[in-house]
Enzyme design. Structure first.
Site, PDB file in Angstrom:
ATOM      1  N   CYS A   1      28.025  50.846  50.599  1.00  0.00           N
ATOM      2  CA  CYS A   1      28.313  49.413  50.755  1.00  0.00           C
ATOM      3  C   CYS A   1      27.943  48.915  52.144  1.00  0.00           C
ATOM      4  O   CYS A   1      27.253  47.898  52.293  1.00  0.00           O
ATOM      5  CB  CYS A   1      29.778  49.140  50.439  1.00  0.00           C
TER       6      CYS A   1
ATOM      7  N   GLY B   1      37.936  54.153  38.003  1.00  0.00           N
ATOM      8  CA  GLY B   1      38.013  53.744  39.401  1.00  0.00           C
ATOM      9  C   GLY B   1      37.589  52.292  39.583  1.00  0.00           C
ATOM     10  O   GLY B   1      37.324  51.573  38.616  1.00  0.00           O
ATOM     11  N   TYR B   2      37.542  51.886  40.857  1.00  0.00           N
ATOM     12  CA  TYR B   2      37.247  50.478  41.107  1.00  0.00           C
ATOM     13  C   TYR B   2      35.785  50.129  40.805  1.00  0.00           C
ATOM     14  O   TYR B   2      35.487  49.039  40.325  1.00  0.00           O
ATOM     15  CB  TYR B   2      37.598  50.126  42.550  1.00  0.00           C
TER      16      TYR B   2
ATOM     17  N   ASN C   1      31.907  44.862  48.618  1.00  0.00           N
ATOM     18  CA  ASN C   1      31.573  46.289  48.560  1.00  0.00           C
ATOM     19  C   ASN C   1      31.502  46.828  47.137  1.00  0.00           C
ATOM     20  O   ASN C   1      30.770  47.776  46.872  1.00  0.00           O
ATOM     21  CB  ASN C   1      32.585  47.120  49.371  1.00  0.00           C
TER      22      ASN C   1
END
Lengths: 341, 341, 341, 341
Positions: D147, D11-12, D308
């Protein structure tokens, strides 16, 4: 520590030089000049540097002694600037277009006037390490190539050097708005420049002369402004010589770039990022190159991508400086880029 | 056919007026003025109108006789402009901020000087048809409200009128770059204005006085520039009065807007577009309003969206003109907006 | 009023058809089908249509009798769909790629299989009014060309027809994300698709066969996805035949398009919008074409732009319908596009 | 060299952890897991890492022994994951929302179910170094905050701790699309998610509980998705207590953050960047905070910004790890962000 100065520090290339040099362990930035902003803090115009420096701009005539000087804009019409370029005893990096074309006749054709200081052209070494690393080790005057030219030359040179392609190539260059600089006019207002596919140089963009000069090819270039702040992509159409295989093309790139720290040959077969994509390179010193080839028709599409302010400008200058000074070439250039972005 | 003129036709509001009026079956655009571009074709600055008009700008003093005049910029410091606003015998629509605040003291506070023509303030009818339709039928001087003010007033007025909310509301306005106009400066360069969340008016934006004036509420406003060319969204926090139900809120909106052609109450429960989204409204004269309510805490979030150049400017003016002239209010305002975009 | 049905109404082309047809004075939209969303409101997927229709989707088998049918997606593998295409007594517009290539062998090469209904190919008239207006007046089966093909054909055909250029042309197509449709996968996520210059078809894009078929030229196409939702731009490199002048090129365009309501030849010498720019065309049915020519080298750059969902899809279909029905060709297609945007 | 593993590397957040850890001189990344992509190269999903690693994903059950583990997604419903969180003898960083709320009743309210492992909540130290540095020096289980919560807490905590503001604050959070992750659905398609101002959490966003827990304030939050890939900005409305001066506010921030390496108090009076702007922070570990204050009305606007995926996620984890391991807190976090971008 060597002492570095930036002549014209308030523009976008100046900002990137500052970002890199402030993080360089061997360099002290002693001054950045700005006629208009003399006395104002550097981080006022480069807000990403807040907390990293207390430097303020100085007027050009207040520039202190430096070991290394970076000129970010044309100096040809400024006697002091020209003297600065010509002075020896320091190392000068010129990021303007002044010294990119070796032949004064080419300059005349593309810039519409006689070159005011042709004697400098012979001295200047091109600040593209992948082609000129050995000359850069001793150069005192370095001319950093244009952003679209850098991407095109890096994408094409291995093929030209190995004589794998015919001479005529067409280059479709796409570039973000930062290429127009920090003091661009009404045409670069957000409301005008957003969402564009603006063909601003349909035929004969100046960078095509640089590409031809470096590769020996007959390059024809078109340039389009796209809705991005940073980033250059060049999409080049070439014709392979008869009998050339995909393996031969790949081998030429591997031979040229296997040991290069800042050129990546992208050779994925699938996926969104199987061709060079500038958005992955924002802030990084990579130039990515890739290609697609149809052996039957000999159609070859070559693609290059980079960040116009980094590998297409300030990063090439810093990499060249590292080579010139005998430092690790990658110093201060470690940021790999972001995904997603 | 009535004859319409646009004083200040080269800006973005001027362009939208031209787009609508050129498609209006009852109106002939006889002139658009521009001091700077006098003699140049209108479609040079408004390229979306190519093929629709052969008009060229005239100097302000060359403006021919008109039945209807639109002023797109402040006229207060220009004697001819002020005379134009004051003249009767024609219908004048002022899209500047000059005549929006009824109370000269409010003007002084928000614009930092005495109002130069306070006698005009009483005459001016607010060009917001949903609140002032009856007055507009006979008005000769119409002052079109600000873009964020229009969205906020349309979102809040039904609740204020029905006394469903407490007086203090906070308005978070978000606006695209076209709100800064076609001659904005360096701060609106694409490289600076892209990707922003720029809080440009943290406290006390001028539009908050308009909102309070129209609704009787005590509005406190913050404004942020976002990475869009067009579009306004206001997100308003309010507190419902004790005992207020969601049904009561919905009923107030329905009562106010069920028959309004250009206000839509968005009441979907699910989906990406369950709250007003300005991107759906580009080019359209709709103002979308919606809300979320938590009865337990009495927290109420009210959201309004519109295109700042249309329902937040030129569209409101054309709708007001249609009312004033007795035409179908929707004439020349039929474009519904696009999806996706 | 004729009765129109849309087979596959929930996608982006379906949404644009609805937008136009709901505003068309001669047409009643009696149904839009969706297998997945049967029973759900049309404005749930096309939120720009809120307030304009109360229609809900019906299942394909519930489609009532219609005079005109629009197919937005491939029907070849669906017996009912194929029967629909083949049925006569109504007018059918197919916006899929099914019937675009006249030669089944070309279909096999570009789509990798035998054409399942080759008998339909001969009947289908191409829905590009500028080339096929006379045939469209009596057509019962219309195949609307691809978005990049439409732009390329309109940009090239006058030059090909007048034999002004050599056969080989290269087409650089740029397209927004809506071209991938409303049900695109992970590769079209915002985080992946934003900021891209994604070369997704480096060589041999399917539309190149359509271009060659329509113009007789030997087109070679590359396609890049750009950071836009809507919009197509094609940048074509061609070589003029010896002796061809700029005036001859201009004359060919004028002859072809002087009376066309939806093709504009852009011939400004200066300015940001001197070449066709898709952002000006969002929502409009225009195709803008323009060019740059260097007579010395005979290099010719031809540029076309349109909205892929309008003139590159739904708009071409509606314009073709207007012709077929004998109505004013421009009906329901009057929106000129926005500036700025 | 310590051995680090990433559970959920595709994932990111996983990608950002990899970017930082691959450049960390004290850390060896021994594995990144992915159920779906096991056996595939890591740089296939994180193309910015091409040339930096030859790692391939392993299945979760193949994870080798590590000294430090990063969990990027919820583990509560996976017995092996829960065991991983509970295991001691290694240091665990949990970047999911599982352990952020200390009180199981709050978890129940915001996540709609009983917490499956409440015994872990007491052990977990919040991975926000500015508030919990001393506890982090010995923590074996670190829960990295959300975030928007991180930005809000850093913006508000100095004021809350010094008792300068009233308890009720409203938080307007704006966030880019990467916050929805790499496997987001149709609502995050580029055509749907571009150009949005999408109010996706009008009242009661989960992060508000985190903010209240950390600051003791009564935070009410609204969240809007904006057209950005990365970046969070929070705009907080607070009311100063009677008598509070601008100087007192500034002093509170200075006292809190003067020695913090990754919080910058932005206090410019002019310019485009006088308030925190997330676009300047892409890829950087800074959180910028700033404010505007009207002493007369006691209205206080507090603004925080961060990336974020970095200071709002992976960067906070790496900074916490550096503290836990006794290394220079800034290691591998040196990238300052870009301008322009």
């Amino acid at each position: 520590m060597i002492r570095a100065g930036i002549v014209g520090g308030a523009g976008y290339i100046g900002g990137e030089l500052l970002r890199m040099l402030l993080g360089h362990p061997e360099v002290e930035v002693v001054a950045a000049t700005s006629t208009r902003l003399s006395g104002r803090r550097v981080d006022g115009t480069h807000p990403n540097l807040r907390g990293l420096t207390d430097l303020s701009y100085v007027a050009p005539e207040q520039l202190p002694e430096c070991d290394v000087l970076f000129f970010t804009a044309s100096s040809l019409d400024d006697p002091a600037g020209r003297a600065g370029l010509a002075a020896r005893g320091k190392v000068v990096f010129d990021l303007s277009a002044d010294l990119r074309l070796k032949d004064p006749a080419l300059y005349r054709r593309h810039y519409g006037r006689e070159h005011p200081a042709p004697e400098l052209l012979a001295d200047a070494v091109s600040g593209l390490p992948e082609l000129h690393r050995e000359h850069l080790r001793t150069a005192d005057l370095v001319s950093v190539p244009g952003c679209m030219a850098s991407a095109s030359i890096l994408a094409l040179n291995p093929l030209a050097a190995a004589d794998l392609i015919e001479s005529r190539v067409t280059v479709d260059g796409r570039v973000g708005s930062s290429g127009s600089g920090a003091s661009a006019g009404e045409m670069n207002l957000h409301s005008e420049r957003s969402n564009v596919l603006r063909v601003f140089a349909p035929l004969g963009h100046r960078h095509q002369a640089e590409i031809s000069q470096a590769t020996g090819l007959d390059a024809r270039m078109t340039a389009t402004g796209v809705d991005a702040v940073r980033g250059v992509q060049v999409v080049v159409r070439a014709t392979a010589r008869p009998g050339v295989t995909e393996a031969a093309i790949r081998a030429a790139y591997r031979a040229a770039y296997a040991r290069e720290p800042f050129v990546r040959v992208i050779a994925q077969k699938r996926g969104n990022y199987r061709f060079p994509e500038p958005k992955l390179l924002l802030g990084s010193n990579y130039c990515d190159v890739g290609f697609a080839y149809d052996a039957a028709s000999r159609e070859l599409l070559v693609i290059g991508a980079l960040d116009n302010l980094v590998k297409g400008g300030a990063g090439n200058a810093v990499q060249s400086m590292n080579i010139r000074m005998g430092w690790d070439e990658r110093t201060a250039l470690g940021f790999p880029g972001l995904h997603p972005i």
